[in-house]
Scaffold this motif. Sequence first.
Motif, mmCIF file in Angstrom:
data_model
loop_
_atom_site.group_PDB
_atom_site.id
_atom_site.type_symbol
_atom_site.label_atom_id
_atom_site.label_comp_id
_atom_site.label_asym_id
_atom_site.label_seq_id
_atom_site.Cartn_x
_atom_site.Cartn_y
_atom_site.Cartn_z
ATOM 1 N N ARG A 1 -14.065 39.894 9.629
ATOM 2 C CA ARG A 1 -14.058 39.955 10.969
ATOM 3 C C ARG A 1 -13.074 38.828 11.380
ATOM 4 O O ARG A 1 -12.293 38.974 12.535
ATOM 5 C CB ARG A 1 -15.293 39.932 11.720
ATOM 6 C CG ARG A 1 -15.976 41.214 11.577
ATOM 7 C CD ARG A 1 -17.368 41.184 12.224
ATOM 8 N NE ARG A 1 -18.004 42.514 12.364
ATOM 9 C CZ ARG A 1 -19.466 42.937 12.232
ATOM 10 N NH1 ARG A 1 -20.122 41.749 12.390
ATOM 11 N NH2 ARG A 1 -19.735 43.972 12.684
ATOM 12 N N ALA A 2 -13.294 37.476 10.854
ATOM 13 C CA ALA A 2 -12.537 36.288 11.512
ATOM 14 C C ALA A 2 -11.372 36.452 10.849
ATOM 15 O O ALA A 2 -10.176 36.246 11.941
ATOM 16 C CB ALA A 2 -13.272 34.936 10.950
ATOM 17 N N CYS A 3 -10.973 36.975 9.815
ATOM 18 C CA CYS A 3 -9.637 37.088 9.376
ATOM 19 C C CYS A 3 -8.814 38.140 10.075
ATOM 20 O O CYS A 3 -7.778 37.871 10.467
ATOM 21 C CB CYS A 3 -9.485 37.511 7.906
ATOM 22 S SG CYS A 3 -9.984 35.813 6.775
ATOM 23 N N ASP A 4 -9.507 39.322 10.383
ATOM 24 C CA ASP A 4 -8.955 40.094 11.301
ATOM 25 C C ASP A 4 -8.314 39.816 12.646
ATOM 26 O O ASP A 4 -7.414 40.010 13.163
ATOM 27 C CB ASP A 4 -10.042 41.487 11.372
ATOM 28 C CG ASP A 4 -9.348 42.585 12.077
ATOM 29 O OD1 ASP A 4 -8.112 42.974 11.820
ATOM 30 O OD2 ASP A 4 -9.722 43.292 12.839
ATOM 31 N N LYS A 5 -9.257 38.887 13.311
ATOM 32 C CA LYS A 5 -8.865 38.464 14.662
ATOM 33 C C LYS A 5 -7.970 37.641 14.253
ATOM 34 O O LYS A 5 -6.935 37.419 15.557
ATOM 35 C CB LYS A 5 -10.114 37.751 15.273
ATOM 36 C CG LYS A 5 -11.544 38.671 15.490
ATOM 37 C CD LYS A 5 -12.410 37.894 16.173
ATOM 38 C CE LYS A 5 -13.638 38.941 16.687
ATOM 39 N NZ LYS A 5 -14.683 37.990 17.062
ATOM 40 N N GLY A 6 -7.667 36.820 13.408
ATOM 41 C CA GLY A 6 -6.621 35.628 13.234
ATOM 42 C C GLY A 6 -5.205 36.383 12.796
ATOM 43 O O GLY A 6 -4.317 35.940 13.256
ATOM 44 N N GLU A 7 -5.463 37.528 12.203
ATOM 45 C CA GLU A 7 -4.178 38.102 11.801
ATOM 46 C C GLU A 7 -3.682 39.091 12.765
ATOM 47 O O GLU A 7 -2.451 39.289 12.595
ATOM 48 C CB GLU A 7 -4.261 38.859 10.397
ATOM 49 C CG GLU A 7 -3.041 39.123 9.393
ATOM 50 C CD GLU A 7 -3.747 39.698 8.295
ATOM 51 O OE1 GLU A 7 -4.165 38.862 7.565
ATOM 52 O OE2 GLU A 7 -3.025 40.878 7.796
ATOM 53 N N GLY A 8 -4.508 39.626 13.455
ATOM 54 C CA GLY A 8 -3.744 40.707 14.566
ATOM 55 C C GLY A 8 -3.863 41.859 13.718
ATOM 56 O O GLY A 8 -4.376 42.427 12.606
ATOM 57 N N ALA B 1 -6.136 38.102 2.835
ATOM 58 C CA ALA B 1 -6.552 37.677 4.008
ATOM 59 C C ALA B 1 -8.077 36.891 3.754
ATOM 60 O O ALA B 1 -8.437 35.642 3.960
ATOM 61 C CB ALA B 1 -6.638 38.676 4.987
ATOM 62 N N ASP C 1 -2.558 44.658 11.333
ATOM 63 C CA ASP C 1 -1.943 45.032 10.163
ATOM 64 C C ASP C 1 -1.705 46.470 9.991
ATOM 65 O O ASP C 1 -2.526 47.379 10.226
ATOM 66 C CB ASP C 1 -2.641 44.501 9.151
ATOM 67 C CG ASP C 1 -2.156 44.494 7.621
ATOM 68 O OD1 ASP C 1 -2.546 45.620 7.022
ATOM 69 O OD2 ASP C 1 -1.372 43.726 7.076
#
Length: 303
Positions: free
Chosen positions: A291-298, A109, A300
């Motif tokens: 943080r941005a990837c976590d918000k976009g990926e949901g 991610a 995991d």
Amino acid sequence: MDIGLPELKAFVAVARHRSFRRAADEAGVSRSSLSHALRSLEQRLGARLLHRTTRSVALTEAGGQLLARLAPVLRDLDDMLDAVGGSGEIAGSLRINANEGGARWLLRAAVPLFLERHPRVSLDLVTEGRLVDIVAEGFDAGVRLREAVPQDMVAVPFGGPARFIAVAAPAYVAAHGRPETPQALLDHRCIRQRLPSGKPYRWEFAREEKNIAIEVPGPLTLDNSQLMVEAAIAALGIAFVPERYARDAIDDGRLVELLGDYSPPLPGLCLYHSSSRQTPAALRAFIEIVRACDKGEGVDRGS
């Protein structure tokens, strides 16, 4: 005391890599010049900083204390010089110590985007099972499950909750039956896990706010979650692994989940760093991308 910056940087490089060869390769100098710089530093300080053998390099107590205080100062100095240079582009190195599941999440991610946006940063991602003192060992940040993060660290959650589950192949269940409680595992063949300390892991379950830890029996012990999944698929026994490792095999029928009512979600992964110093620019940028990837990926289901 007349000690130069090159000597201090040489010490930090050797201490981080635990190797004169790797430190010399990184710095673009010879091993002999690096060794000379370290001897000179030790003489001026009047203290032995490294234990050296023909095969290994280890920090002395004095060396560990110096590294813990010196590495952050040098990173802050690099940040300051970059800012004075006026390029506005983040440069330098970023060292992160992560468990395997955390490293997999980051590589999938956050890392590709970070390297694309910050090409002048060298990212060193070290994976190991043991929990290390990231400050003493020269890391900018660590990645572990939230329950393992030291309380004095700044923690940045990502990846959603984690869940550990018991799984077995349909053939194993057909031959040996399905355990209905964690205690029933004592009558089964289990694929045990060896912790980095060398001790066997006691499988941990919970139900109705009651925690249950079982030291399971079994003829096979492994130290890698993916190998444990493969062993379970081969019907060698019941494995207890992070759900993410087993999800594909469950979905396609190679594995079945057991004791699901005893496997609630747990707080997941955190990227963490010291709260006692200014956060380096490269780490701040990495945290923003995580943080941005976590918000976009949901969510995991990693560990």
